[in-house]
Scaffold this active site. Structure first.
Site, PDB file in Angstrom:
ATOM      1  CE1 TYR A 439      58.500 -32.559 -17.837  1.00  0.00           C
ATOM      2  CE2 TYR A 439      60.048 -31.376 -19.224  1.00  0.00           C
ATOM      3  CZ  TYR A 439      58.914 -31.390 -18.418  1.00  0.00           C
ATOM      4  OH  TYR A 439      58.228 -30.228 -18.212  1.00  0.00           O
ATOM      5  CD  GLU A 440      63.200 -34.060 -14.545  1.00  0.00           C
ATOM      6  OE1 GLU A 440      63.993 -34.863 -14.029  1.00  0.00           O
ATOM      7  OE2 GLU A 440      63.575 -33.003 -15.083  1.00  0.00           O
ATOM      8  N   GLY A 441      61.869 -39.158 -15.752  1.00  0.00           N
ATOM      9  CA  GLY A 441      61.482 -40.547 -15.556  1.00  0.00           C
ATOM     10  C   GLY A 441      60.096 -40.774 -16.115  1.00  0.00           C
TER      11      GLY A 441
END
Length: 590
Positions: A439-441
């Site tokens: 997550y978050e890229g």
């Protein structure tokens, strides 16, 4: 059952001796955090973490969250813990005093975040997301929006979320379909579905402030047509009181591998009232404030999970008797030796320790750059700190989370079969850690950000400054730090990689991006370890009552330089191979 104790001595070493934060007392916030205050804050955080949050970690994992008629109930004990957390002021530790925060340094906030996250990742995410959302509103919101939303968010009465991902659209936000229709009163009607929304619905706070990306009717295609909106769960009256429920609902909760104590929601926006943040079609610019904050936070999550897993692995290895040490019995009076006496267990523990202590130094260093880039009066210092932070953010997010998966797996290995059994609690750390590279890229996206964008930004100014910083350290301390030679070799590998990527085509850059990120991170950790062994050597030379602490620091540094840093050569070799082999198979040949 696992346990957690905040590693306060090592945290003080990084803050006091490595970063020397007292030297920044003239900057806003630092004057209010002298060493005695900083130590007291860390001690209190440690008490809350070990006494309240850590015991709830397994509870949250076992019970998870439940959804009934659109309302989410968190695991037993979470509401009381959140009340204690907010009443003690932890949500406003680094926030602006203008909106009710304490205004303390961001680097101290990183240390506190490590403690809370080590104890209970799922719980810590509620406040962590709120912190990022508040930063985005503070950056792009109007005066009225800041006054209305920031005080209750900083107080912890309201929480915040980030709504980017849609069922068909993850990293490529240009495909985003959520719509925002202008209304006569200046607000907007938001329609669409968002997925993977952490803490999108829960029972901990009075209100939830969703930051939602959506398109206006006249939006150009792609990422240049995305706007950002505040969409509260409950509408907020002008005086700050809560109004009617907004048309946003949690449609379902994801069944997940880990972080069960934090609800991952599918959020449905059916004509929900929203308020534009910043300029139309410029939503990503503001949202990236939250995303960059979140990426550093996820890197800290990786460090935190590795740290708590390492603690428990060491404790078990000291207690578990099994076999005899190589070369003969270490404790002949016992029926077997502690497994910590076996070289393979020592190897696994040292890998974890080298990352945890080096990663702590690296993430706190990044936290200090946040403070310098915002608070330092010298524009040149602000620029240099911002450059360094730009390099460190994808590096910390990706490398620290990759290492979290590796270290939590090694910690399980130290337990043998017991590590695989749920009652010991170790397998939860690995399950929880596995989300952090995603997550978050994803970490591949972080690697491309570093290799394809940050590397060449401003004619490579940031990477040139970083290379010079490492080289200057080597030149200044070659006579005092024996490991400098190993750091020089690693630096040469990084320079060669930078030179190669400077002229590589897009395919070769993409093929080598992950290796480049890991190579750069190894050198950055090497700089931290070289500095730490320099400090430890000086302390031992002058005589100290904590000789064992500093000796362990030097031994761990030696392990890093001998056993881990040489991997830079392998990464360089792979970078130089380009993309030919990766592209050799056609899609139907896989």
């Amino acid at each position: 059952m696992t346990t957690y104790e905040a590693p306060l001595r090592d945290m003080r070493f990084v803050l006091d001796e490595l970063l020397q934060v007292e030297g920044y007392a003239d900057l806003p916030g630092f004057a209010d955090a002298p060493l005695d205050v900083t130590n007291a804050i860390l001690e209190e955080a440690g008490k809350l973490a070990s006494g309240v949050l850590a015991p709830l970690n397994a509870v949250g994992d076992e019970h998870g969250c439940t959804l009934v008629d659109g309302a989410v109930t968190t695991a037993p004990g979470f509401r009381d813990a959140y009340r204690l957390y907010t009443e003690a002021g932890w949500t406003g530790l680094t926030a602006s005093p203008e909106y009710g925060g304490q205004g303390l340094p961001h680097v101290l906030g990183i240390a506190v975040r490590e403690i809370m996250t080590s104890a209970n990742l799922a719980f810590s995410m509620f406040a962590g997301l709120t912190h990022g959302a508040a930063n985005a509103i503070a950056s792009g919101g109007t005066v009225q929006q800041k006054a209305l939303y920031l005080p209750p968010m900083i107080e912890g009465r309201w929480t915040g979320t980030m709504n980017l991902t849609e069922p068909h659209c993850g990293t490529d936000l240009g495909l985003l379909r959520s719509r925002a229709e202008p209304l006569a009163d200046g607000s907007f009607s938001i329609n669409g579905t968002k997925i993977f929304i952490s803490a999108g619905e829960h029972d901990l706070a009075e209100n939830i402030i969703h930051l939602v990306l959506a398109r206006l009717p006249d939006a150009p295609p792609g990422v240049k047509g995305i706007s950002l909106f505040i969409v509260p769960k409950f509408l907020v009256n002008a005086d700050g009181s809560l109004g009617p429920r907004n048309a946003v609902r949690c449609g379902s909760l994801e069944e997940k591998m880990g972080i069960h104590g934090n609800p991952t929601c599918v959020m449905n926006y059916d004509g929900a009232t929203g308020y534009l943040v910043g300029q139309p079609h410029q939503g990503l610019r503001v949202m990236f404030v939250m995303m960059n904050s979140a990426r550093l936070a996820v890197g800290v999550q990786g460090l935190s999970l590795a740290s708590v897993a390492y603690q428990n692995a060491v404790h078990y290895a000291r207690e578990r008797l099994q076999g005899r040490a190589a070369g003969g019995a270490a404790t002949p009076e016992q029926p077997a030796d502690q497994i910590i006496m076996h070289p393979d267990v020592q190897r696994m523990l040292l890998i974890q320790r080298a990352f945890v202590e080096g990663g702590r130094a690296l993430t706190y260093w990044a936290g200090l750059q946040v403070d310098l880039s915002h608070q330092h009066p010298d524009a040149g210092v602000r620029e240099a700190a911002s450059d360094l932070l730009g390099l460190l953010t994808p590096m910390i997010k990706a490398y620290c989370t990759d290492q979290a998966v590796e270290c939590t797996s090694l910690a399980i290995q130290c337990f043998g079969g017991h590590g695989y059994i749920r009652e010991w609690g170790m397998e939860q750390f690995l399950r929880d850690a596995r989300i952090t590279p995603l997550y978050e890229g994803t970490n591949g996206v972080q690697a491309m950000d570093l290799a394809a964008r940050k590397l060449k930004l401003d004619d490579g100014r940031a990477i040139k400054r970083f290379l010079a910083r490492v080289g200057d350290f080597c030149d200044a301390h070659a006579a005092e730090v024996a490991e400098v030679q190993a750091l020089r070799l690693a630096l040469a590998d990084l320079v060669a990689a930078v030179d190669y990527l400077a002229t590589a085509d897009a395919s070769a850059t993409a093929a080598g991006a992950v290796d480049f990120l890991h190579l750069t991170a190894l050198v950055a950790l090497g700089l931290q370890w070289a500095n730490m062994t320099l400090i430890a050597g000086r302390q031992l030379a002058r005589g100290t009552s904590e000789a064992r602490f500093y000796q362990a620091k030097r031994t761990t540094a030696r392990f890093y330089f001998e056993r881990i840093l040489p991997d830079t050569a392998v990464h360089l070799q792979r970078i130089g191979l380009g993309a030919d082999t990766l592209r050799a198979l056609a899609p139907d040949q896989y």
